[in-house]
Design a protein around this motif. Structure first.
Motif, PDB file in Angstrom:
ATOM      1  N   LEU A  19      51.174  34.540  32.828  1.00  0.00           N
ATOM      2  CA  LEU A  19      51.860  35.755  32.553  1.00  0.00           C
ATOM      3  C   LEU A  19      52.607  35.574  31.287  1.00  0.00           C
ATOM      4  O   LEU A  19      52.267  36.663  30.507  1.00  0.00           O
ATOM      5  N   ALA A  22      50.385  35.513  28.450  1.00  0.00           N
ATOM      6  CA  ALA A  22      49.152  36.387  28.269  1.00  0.00           C
ATOM      7  C   ALA A  22      50.055  37.710  27.630  1.00  0.00           C
ATOM      8  O   ALA A  22      49.402  38.587  26.820  1.00  0.00           O
ATOM      9  N   LEU A  23      51.158  38.021  28.174  1.00  0.00           N
ATOM     10  CA  LEU A  23      52.047  38.959  27.662  1.00  0.00           C
ATOM     11  C   LEU A  23      52.115  38.950  26.159  1.00  0.00           C
ATOM     12  O   LEU A  23      52.032  40.042  25.383  1.00  0.00           O
ATOM     13  N   LEU A  26      48.937  39.603  24.356  1.00  0.00           N
ATOM     14  CA  LEU A  26      48.867  40.958  24.530  1.00  0.00           C
ATOM     15  C   LEU A  26      49.274  41.784  23.439  1.00  0.00           C
ATOM     16  O   LEU A  26      48.672  42.894  22.636  1.00  0.00           O
ATOM     17  N   LEU A 213      42.682  36.460  30.379  1.00  0.00           N
ATOM     18  CA  LEU A 213      43.625  37.631  31.249  1.00  0.00           C
ATOM     19  C   LEU A 213      44.023  38.771  30.384  1.00  0.00           C
ATOM     20  O   LEU A 213      43.955  39.954  30.822  1.00  0.00           O
ATOM     21  N   VAL A 214      44.144  38.647  28.787  1.00  0.00           N
ATOM     22  CA  VAL A 214      44.448  39.993  28.378  1.00  0.00           C
ATOM     23  C   VAL A 214      43.218  40.792  28.153  1.00  0.00           C
ATOM     24  O   VAL A 214      43.322  41.868  28.456  1.00  0.00           O
ATOM     25  N   ALA A 217      42.905  42.111  31.713  1.00  0.00           N
ATOM     26  CA  ALA A 217      43.986  43.293  31.983  1.00  0.00           C
ATOM     27  C   ALA A 217      43.749  44.634  31.098  1.00  0.00           C
ATOM     28  O   ALA A 217      44.392  45.537  31.125  1.00  0.00           O
ATOM     29  N   TRP A 219      44.313  44.906  28.033  1.00  0.00           N
ATOM     30  CA  TRP A 219      45.210  45.288  26.912  1.00  0.00           C
ATOM     31  C   TRP A 219      46.451  46.055  27.573  1.00  0.00           C
ATOM     32  O   TRP A 219      47.043  46.665  27.056  1.00  0.00           O
ATOM     33  N   THR A 224      48.157  42.895  33.336  1.00  0.00           N
ATOM     34  CA  THR A 224      48.326  41.290  33.220  1.00  0.00           C
ATOM     35  C   THR A 224      48.983  40.687  34.326  1.00  0.00           C
ATOM     36  O   THR A 224      48.797  39.698  34.663  1.00  0.00           O
TER      37      THR A 224
END
Lengths: 291, 359
Positions: A19, A22-23, A26, A213-214, A217, A219, A224
């Motif tokens: 997470l 990925a954040l 993002l 993951l991005v 999700a 974006w 995410t």
């Protein structure tokens, strides 16, 4: 009941590094930059965090070192792709190769040493809520603040943003640095919380899964979170099944996260509506201000 | 103070030739600094790393043995990247190629005739192509990002290899070591000293690809699709077909490299098997300026980085992991120097920038 809580906790610790990384990515991608070097930044965060914690005895200083290492790596990436407009895909790969090489070299003397573990409350460490808070923060920043609007504008049409007087390159540098900090922290989480020791290549593809993951999700920060927890659950499932030993070779269970990533990418990318609406239009395109 | 890029009217030919050498020089300087930081005499260390291996026969042979897979894979990747198709999972295609070639000695250990060598090499190619076809198919049919899917498949391939070699394919007489039976006779590639036939394949592949890229319509199509996809589409070139072509080509070459490696070097499958050739070949492709002939020289150079690492380990007592650091730094400098081909770089003082903005 206790079993239940234990399972949920392990899912959370498996999900948190994904997470965090990925954040960060993002935000980077929202600004129109594709940094494929997440794996490299993450592994450098892991080794530097481990080393700093070992030397100072403080896991918190370790986390700061992780963040610094991630930012340093992302700065290299930023200098090449933003100042020298090199190919972003190739530079991201270079960052990963360099990170894996450098971390192996730096961490040579750390192999086999007992690490310093971040304090936790019955297995619940402070970075779990922090990652969720970060998702909220990123969501708020991107969609509720003017600065976030500028980031999205830069990512969707750098030429227009430039014409409006925004510093495209400066905005992208800041986003890339944020991405580096997040990836570094995610790496630090691995070597200070998840498995408090240093193993070469210990990120084992998590940086790449974070990149997927991005996309998964589309974006969106909250998606995410959902995606990361889903992946966390799947990798824990692999472990649990392994302990029950249903005769499935362990290698197939270890493959699971990677196969699931592929399936997730296929399912999401096949859905044009979902991806096209959110994909930053300038993703991966270099920008040279003309004057 | 700031960095300003000025677009050149046209590509600088001088820089196109010079940039790999500048990158190389910068890497050597960086290497010297790293050695100095570790308390070694940088000049002596650089000599041990880059020059000494070239003075010894065994090392020169090893250089070619290690360069062969790098050139085979790298020339395929060079074609991919020219066409803007991003296969970064060559390591997986390499492993599957080795695996499929190894299937024959495992199941038909007694099969001995020239056919078996051809069949094993062909299986290697087919395995690599099949593994490469997966990301290509997912890209074409579902527009799934080929970078991520091809990379994920590397891990899948490695676990598959590990399972087979530890499990069903393990040599029953192997004292429980995780390896298969030894290949024998026609299941091995002919050798000259240590150099096996893979080197010949590498040379042929890069020359053929150079001809395809620069003298044939297919090469033109791939170059157009890579540099101007819209123009390519108007010309009737299909980017889907190009994606599939590139993945099959580079996957097949990586598979051939894997088959040649196990048939020419180790003569068995053993796990863990991760020589990293598939990833280092990415650097080879870029150092060779995505030109199949350039890839030959780049492959030899990166092979030197492997051998130098080993010789540094022996003579200087430092780990051969330093090789990976050099490889990473080298790719960074290559990409940075490539900017010089398209742009002129000027450093402006803050004041000059302001007057420019005002004017």
């Amino acid at each position: 009941m206790d079993m239940m809580i234990a399972v949920i906790l392990t899912i959370m610790t498996a999900a948190t590094p994904l997470l965090l990384a990925a954040l960060g990515e993002l935000v980077v991608e929202r600004s129109g930059v594709l940094n494929l070097g997440v794996e490299g930044m993450m592994v450098m965060g892991a080794v530097c965090g481990f080393g700093a914690a070992l030397m100072t005895g403080s896991p918190w200083l370790g986390l700061f070192a992780s963040i610094a290492a991630g930012m340093f790596m992302s700065l290299l990436f930023g200098f090449l792709t933003l100042s020298l407009v090199s190919n972003q895909v190739a530079t991201g790969l270079a960052l990963t190769l360099l990170g894996l090489g450098l971390s192996g070299q730096i961490g040579e003397s750390f192999v086999g040493q007992p690490g310093v573990k971040l304090p936790n409350y019955d297995g619940f460490d402070p970075l779990i809520p922090f990652a969720i808070l970060l998702a909220w923060g990123v969501s708020w920043f991107l969609f509720k603040t003017k600065a976030g609007l500028v980031v999205r504008a830069v990512g969707n049409s750098h030429a227009s943003a430039h014409a409006m007087g925004y510093h495209v390159i400066r905005v992208r540098y800041l986003c890339v640095l944020f991405g580096g900090a997040c990836a570094g922290l995610a790496g630090g989480y691995l070597s200070l919380v998840y498995t408090p020791q240093w193993i070469e290549n210990m990120t084992s593809g998590r940086g790449w899964i974070a990149l997927a993951l991005v996309v998964f999700a589309s974006w969106r920060p909250w998606r995410t979170v959902a995606g990361a927890y889903l992946f966390g659950a799947i990798s824990i499932l692999a472990f649990t099944v392994q302990t029950f030993a249903w005769g499935i070779p362990s290698q197939f269970l270890s493959m699971l996260p990677y196969l699931v990533t592929i399936i997730a990418l296929v399912v999401i990318s096949g859905n044009r509506m979902l991806t096209r609406a959110n994909t930053p239009a300038c993703l991966g395109q270099p920008f040279v201000p003309d004057r | 103070m700031r960095l300003v890029l000025e677009k050149r009217a046209e590509q600088s030919v001088r820089m196109a030739i010079l940039s790999p050498f500048i990158a190389l020089a910068l890497t050597v300087i960086a290497g010297g600094i790293i050695f100095a930081l570790r308390g070694l005499n940088p000049f002596e260390a650089l000599y041990v790393y880059f020059i000494e291996p070239l003075t010894q026969d065994w090392a020169r042979e090893q250089l070619i043995v290690k360069a062969a897979p790098l050139i085979l894979i790298g020339s395929g990747l060079a074609v991919c990247y020219t066409a803007n198709v991003w296969n970064i999972g060559a390591e997986g295609q390499f492993v599957i190629g080795a695996l499929l070639a190894g299937m024959i000695p495992v199941y038909f250990p007694a099969w001995q005739s020239p056919d078996v060598m051809v069949v094993m090499l062909a299986l290697g190619i087919i395995g690599g192509m099949a593994w490469g076809a997966i990301p290509a198919f997912l890209k074409i049919r579902f527009s799934a990002n080929e970078i991520l899917t091809s990379l994920m498949l590397v891990y899948v391939a490695q676990y598959l290899f590990d399972w087979l070699v530890r499990g069903p394919w393990r040599d029953p007489q192997g004292f429980n070591f995780p390896k298969t039976v030894n290949f024998a006779g026609w299941q091995l590639l002919p050798k000259w000293g240590e150099i096996h036939m893979g080197a010949l394949f590498a040379l042929i592949a890069s020359i053929v690809l150079a001809v395809v890229m620069w003298r044939m319509l297919k090469g033109f199509e791939l170059r157009v699709l890579g540099s101007a996809p819209r123009a390519g589409r108007f010309a009737g070139f299909s980017s889907e077909r190009a994606t599939l072509f590139c993945f099959l080509l580079s996957g097949g070459l990586a598979g051939l490299a894997g088959a040649s490696d196990v048939m020419g070097v180790s003569g068995q499958l053993q796990t863990p098997y991760a020589p990293n050739y598939g990833f280092v070949a990415i650097i080879v492709a870029f150092l060779g300026r995505l030109n199949p002939i350039g890839v030959i020289f780049a492959g030899l150079l990166l092979a030197l980085s492997y051998i130098g690492g080993e010789s540094a380990q022996v003579s200087l007592g430092i780990s051969d992991k330093i090789a990976k650091v050099f490889q990473g730094i080298l790719l960074f400098f290559i990409l940075a120097c490539d900017t010089l081909i398209l742009y002129r770089i000027r450093i402006e003082s803050g004041r000059a920038a302001q007057t420019r903005a005002a004017g």
